[in-house]
Structures are given as structure tokens and as C-alpha cells.
Write an enzyme that holds these catalytic residues in place. Structure first.
Site, PDB file in Angstrom:
ATOM      1  N   ARG A  46      50.331  47.339  75.441  1.00 20.92           N
ATOM      2  CA  ARG A  46      50.254  46.889  74.051  1.00 20.92           C
ATOM      3  C   ARG A  46      50.380  45.367  73.997  1.00 20.92           C
ATOM      4  O   ARG A  46      50.683  44.733  75.002  1.00 20.92           O
ATOM      5  CB  ARG A  46      51.365  47.542  73.220  1.00 20.92           C
ATOM      6  CG  ARG A  46      52.719  47.498  73.934  1.00 20.92           C
ATOM      7  CD  ARG A  46      53.892  47.497  73.037  1.00 20.92           C
ATOM      8  NE  ARG A  46      53.949  46.301  72.232  1.00 20.92           N
ATOM      9  CZ  ARG A  46      54.362  45.111  72.681  1.00 20.92           C
ATOM     10  NH1 ARG A  46      54.746  44.928  73.931  1.00 20.92           N
ATOM     11  NH2 ARG A  46      54.380  44.070  71.872  1.00 20.92           N
ATOM     12  N   ALA A  48      48.463  41.856  71.990  1.00 21.37           N
ATOM     13  CA  ALA A  48      47.063  41.437  71.908  1.00 21.37           C
ATOM     14  C   ALA A  48      46.415  41.051  73.247  1.00 21.37           C
ATOM     15  O   ALA A  48      45.390  41.650  73.629  1.00 21.37           O
ATOM     16  CB  ALA A  48      46.948  40.320  70.876  1.00 21.37           C
ATOM     17  N   ASP A 237      48.121  39.037  66.421  1.00 19.27           N
ATOM     18  CA  ASP A 237      47.080  39.976  66.845  1.00 19.27           C
ATOM     19  C   ASP A 237      45.700  39.474  66.467  1.00 19.27           C
ATOM     20  O   ASP A 237      44.703  39.812  67.106  1.00 19.27           O
ATOM     21  CB  ASP A 237      47.334  41.359  66.257  1.00 19.27           C
ATOM     22  CG  ASP A 237      48.397  42.054  67.084  1.00 19.27           C
ATOM     23  OD1 ASP A 237      49.583  41.786  66.861  1.00 19.27           O
ATOM     24  OD2 ASP A 237      48.021  42.808  67.995  1.00 19.27           O
ATOM     25  N   ASN A 247      50.049  39.976  62.336  1.00 21.04           N
ATOM     26  CA  ASN A 247      50.996  40.251  63.431  1.00 21.04           C
ATOM     27  C   ASN A 247      51.832  41.462  63.017  1.00 21.04           C
ATOM     28  O   ASN A 247      51.668  41.999  61.907  1.00 21.04           O
ATOM     29  CB  ASN A 247      51.869  39.025  63.710  1.00 21.04           C
ATOM     30  CG  ASN A 247      52.662  39.177  65.009  1.00 21.04           C
ATOM     31  OD1 ASN A 247      52.105  39.572  66.042  1.00 21.04           O
ATOM     32  ND2 ASN A 247      53.945  38.912  64.972  1.00 21.04           N
ATOM     33  N   LYS A 248      52.711  41.872  63.895  1.00 25.23           N
ATOM     34  CA  LYS A 248      53.516  43.083  63.667  1.00 25.23           C
ATOM     35  C   LYS A 248      54.112  43.122  62.268  1.00 25.23           C
ATOM     36  O   LYS A 248      54.599  42.105  61.766  1.00 25.23           O
ATOM     37  CB  LYS A 248      54.624  43.126  64.731  1.00 25.23           C
ATOM     38  CG  LYS A 248      55.554  44.309  64.675  1.00 25.23           C
ATOM     39  CD  LYS A 248      54.857  45.646  64.658  1.00 25.23           C
ATOM     40  CE  LYS A 248      53.973  45.885  65.854  1.00 25.23           C
ATOM     41  NZ  LYS A 248      53.069  47.056  65.678  1.00 25.23           N
TER      42      LYS A 248
HETATM   43  O1  MRU Z   1      51.778  47.307  68.044  1.00 23.95           O
HETATM   44  P1  MRU Z   1      51.983  46.300  69.133  1.00 23.95           P
HETATM   45  O2  MRU Z   1      53.258  46.476  69.864  1.00 23.95           O
HETATM   46  O3  MRU Z   1      50.796  46.203  70.048  1.00 23.95           O
HETATM   47  O4  MRU Z   1      52.075  44.935  68.363  1.00 23.95           O
HETATM   48  C1  MRU Z   1      52.164  43.748  69.089  1.00 23.95           C
HETATM   49  C2  MRU Z   1      52.418  42.572  68.245  1.00 23.95           C
HETATM   50  O5  MRU Z   1      52.408  42.635  67.034  1.00 23.95           O
HETATM   51  C3  MRU Z   1      52.601  41.289  68.938  1.00 23.95           C
HETATM   52  O6  MRU Z   1      53.434  40.457  68.192  1.00 23.95           O
HETATM   53  C4  MRU Z   1      51.223  40.633  69.063  1.00 23.95           C
HETATM   54  O7  MRU Z   1      50.346  41.413  69.807  1.00 23.95           O
HETATM   55  C5  MRU Z   1      51.304  39.297  69.595  1.00 23.95           C
HETATM   56  S1  MRU Z   1      51.899  39.224  71.226  1.00 23.95           S
HETATM   57  C6  MRU Z   1      50.739  38.318  71.979  1.00 23.95           C
END
Ligand code: MRU
Length: 345
Positions: A46, A48, A237, A247-248
Site C-alpha cells: 500500500r 502511493a 496519493d 491523502n488518507k
Molecule cells: O490506504 P493506504 O494505506 O494505501 O493510504 C496511504 C496513504 O494515504 C499515504 O499517506 C499516501 O499513499 C502517501 S505515502 C507516499
């Protein structure tokens, strides 16, 4: 603090199963496209940039056993693999960026024999992974220049070594600052519902010897109000052409709180997370996930049966809340519509 999150070994993709962390460090070996796509969908791999690398190797897995003898037949199989991988998770643009690179690689080599095209695809995926290592270090170096000795950083989700082939994005900046001799401490949001902060960020930071304190997501405002946070660092993301950031889920809340409390809010992401084809964050597709992620906690039901659930995996932080975007090419400042365009393709 590099962790071998994803590797290519004996024609298989070896990944850390992040759903098992921090209790167990387990690797899985994806030998075929279906297993790899499932690993992406279920968040075994998981974040990005890691999704981009996984997607590229997914194309290799999906085509390496092809029995096609001409390019049009091979292309059909390639496009099927790309479509299948594209349907796994919609928000992180790195996945689509990597799939496009793989397609372009095949097209560039279309006059070669099929075994040569397969070889070129494997080399392209390995190249994507190598580039990720370099840019990870570059972002970290640029970002660390912003951190001061004694800084207390708040971060959300997991944007560390587990989301890249090397150092990470937001956490990479912290690792680099530590290497430069700065003492930096971290507040890690637990990051409901899947607890990437509690499970993964704390695990990584403890291993790296970075002082970290775990908090529930709803404690961030209190800490900021008490003057205990100097900077917020998060990953992304997808960044739209106007600087809006996906983002998350929960990142937007943090950004608004940071602005209210006059705390700089930085996004750390490679250029592959920037999507100039999308002019505004409103157009970024947001993944909706299974309701069980919320109705259950540690596999135990905590909400009444039949309750309605809203479970978006990401939110959009409008560009006006973002102090800077730290990329491998430099630190971008507003107005993002202009500074992002200057980055070029
Ligand atoms: O659902 P996930 O765990 O894949 O979410 C990841 C995130 O939201 C990260 O903050 C995002 O990918 C940036 S990390 C490079």
C-alpha cells in the site's frame, strides 16, 4: 531506514504483508497477476509509490507467460493486465503513472520479438523501482532542510519506508533529519479505520530510533492548541493541477487545524503523484471501502448490525492549506497552479 517493502526475486514479487505488521513480519510471494492484484486491494502492499512499483511488476507477471507470437495478441494480454490492475484502487495516481510507463515501454518495443518485449517490460519495472529509491532520498534531503533541531512533527497514516522501495516520503524527511544530527520527535496519528499510523508508522520509527508518540486521530487538535506541534508532514496519493491534495482520510481535518493554529503543513510526494491532467481535487476519484473496516475493531463487531456506514479511504485538502509540496525536484510553494506547471512532465 530502508525496509525491503517490495522486491523482484526469481520471477516473483516479494512483498511484506503489511496487514500482519507490527505483530509479525511476514513476506508473501506473488507469482501471478491475480495474487498481486489481491495484495494491492487488501492493502498488503500500500501507499502511493509502492502501488506504482507493484503495478509495474503486476504487468510483468500478467504477461511473462504469454504464448502470443505477434504483437497485437501480446498487446491484448497486456491491456487486459493493465485494466485488471487499474481496477484495484482508484486514488493513488502512481499506479496509473506506472501502468502507462509499462504500456509505453511495450509500444516502444513493438517491433522486437515477444521474448525481447517481455525482457524490456521486466527491465522497465526494475527501473521504476530503482528510480523510486533515488527520488526517495532526494525528497528526504530537500525536506530535511526545513526541519529544525527539536522539531515536533505530526504525521498521519504511513508515509515511510513501507510505501516506497527505500526511505519513504514524509518519514524519509524525518530519517534524513536524524542522520543530519537533528533531534526530531514525532506524533503519529493512529489513522482510523485501518490504523496505518498505529501499526506501521510507529513500527518503522521505533526501529529507526526516532522518538514517537502514538495518538488517536481526534487528539491532534488538542496537541496543536497546546503548542506541542511544530510542523505537519504527510504524504499524498494524488495532487491535482491546482495543488489540492488527496491523502488518507483525516488529512483535511489536520490541515485545517494546522492553519487555525499557524502550524506549517507540508506534503511530501514524488512527481509521479502529481496529476496535471486533473485541474482540481474535486475530480480525484476517492476509493470507498468496505463497511466492515468501521463496524469491526480488531475483527470484533463494535457497531450495531444494519447501521449505515460511510467509509472513504481518502479526502481532499484544498491547496490553500498546504504550506509547501516537497518533491524530488524541489520544494514547491503557492500558487501551485503555476509552480506545479513549471515542473514539466
Ligand atoms: O490506504 P493506504 O494505506 O494505501 O493510504 C496511504 C496513504 O494515504 C499515504 O499517506 C499516501 O499513499 C502517501 S505515502 C507516499
Amino acid at each position: 531506514m530502508p525496509i525491503a517493502t517490495i522486491e523482484w526475486q526469481n520471477r516473483k514479487v516479494k512483498i511484506i504483508d503489511q496487514t500482519k505488521l507490527p505483530l509479525r513480519l511476514v513476506h508473501i510471494y506473488c507469482e501471478d497477476l491475480r495474487t498481486l492484484r489481491e495484495a494491492i486491494f487488501s492493502l498488503k502492499v500500500r501507499g502511493a509509490p509502492a502501488l506504482g512499483i507493484a503495478g509495474a511488476f503486476g504487468v510483468v507477471l500478467g504477461t511473462q507467460n504469454s504464448s502470443a507470437t505477434d504483437f497485437p495478441s501480446f498487446r491484448r494480454e497486456l491491456e487486459e493486465a493493465i485494466d485488471y490492475l487499474s481496477s484495484s484502487r482508484p486514488t493513488a495516481v502512481d499506479l496509473f503513472w506506472a501502468l502507462k510507463r509499462m504500456r509505453n515501454c511495450a509500444e516502444k518495443n513493438k517491433h522486437q520479438e515477444i521474448p525481447q518485449i517481455k525482457k524490456a517490460l521486466q527491465e522497465e519495472a526494475l527501473q521504476i523501482m530503482e528510480e523510486d529509491k533515488t527520488r526517495s532520498r532526494q525528497m528526504a534531503k530537500k525536506g530535511a532542510s526545513l526541519l529544525k533541531n527539536g522539531d515536533r512533527i505530526l504525521t498521519h497514516c504511513n508515509a515511510g519506508a513501507l510505501v516506497t522501495a527505500d526511505y519513504g516520503t514524509a518519514l524519509g524527511v524525518i530519517y534524513r533529519a536524524k542522520e543530519e544530527g537533528k533531534k526530531v520527535t514525532v506524533w503519529a496519528d493512529e489513522t482510523r479505520p485501518l490504523l496505518q499510523g498505529a501499526r506501521l508508522t510507529t513500527w518503522e520509527l521505533l526501529q529507526a530510533g526516532v522518538e514517537v508518540t502514538l495518538i488517536c486521530d481526534n487528539m491532534a487538535g488538542d496537541l496543536m492548541q497546546r503548542g506541542k506541534v511544530d510542523k505537519v508532514l504527510v504524504g499524498a496519493d494524488r495532487v491535482a493541477g491546482n495543488g489540492d491534495v488527496a491523502n488518507k482520510i483525516g488529512t483535511y481535518t489536520l490541515a485545517v487545524l494546522a492553519k487555525e493554529n499557524e502550524i506549517p503543513f507540508y506534503v511530501v510526494c514524488p512527481i509521479s503523484s502529481i496529476d496535471l491532467e486533473i485541474p482540481s481535487g474535486k475530480m480525484i476519484p476517492i476509493e470507498q471501502r468496505n463497511s466492515q473496516e468501521i463496524t469491526e475493531f480488531g475483527r470484533k463487531r463494535v457497531a450495531p448490525r444494519g447501521v449505515k456506514v460511510y467509509n472513504p479511504a481518502f479526502d481532499i485538502t484544498p491547496a490553500r492549506y498546504v504550506t509547501g509540496i516537497i518533491t524530488e525536484k524541489g520544494i514547491l510553494r503557492p500558487p501551485y497552479k503555476e509552480t506545479l506547471k513549471e515542473l514539466g512532465p
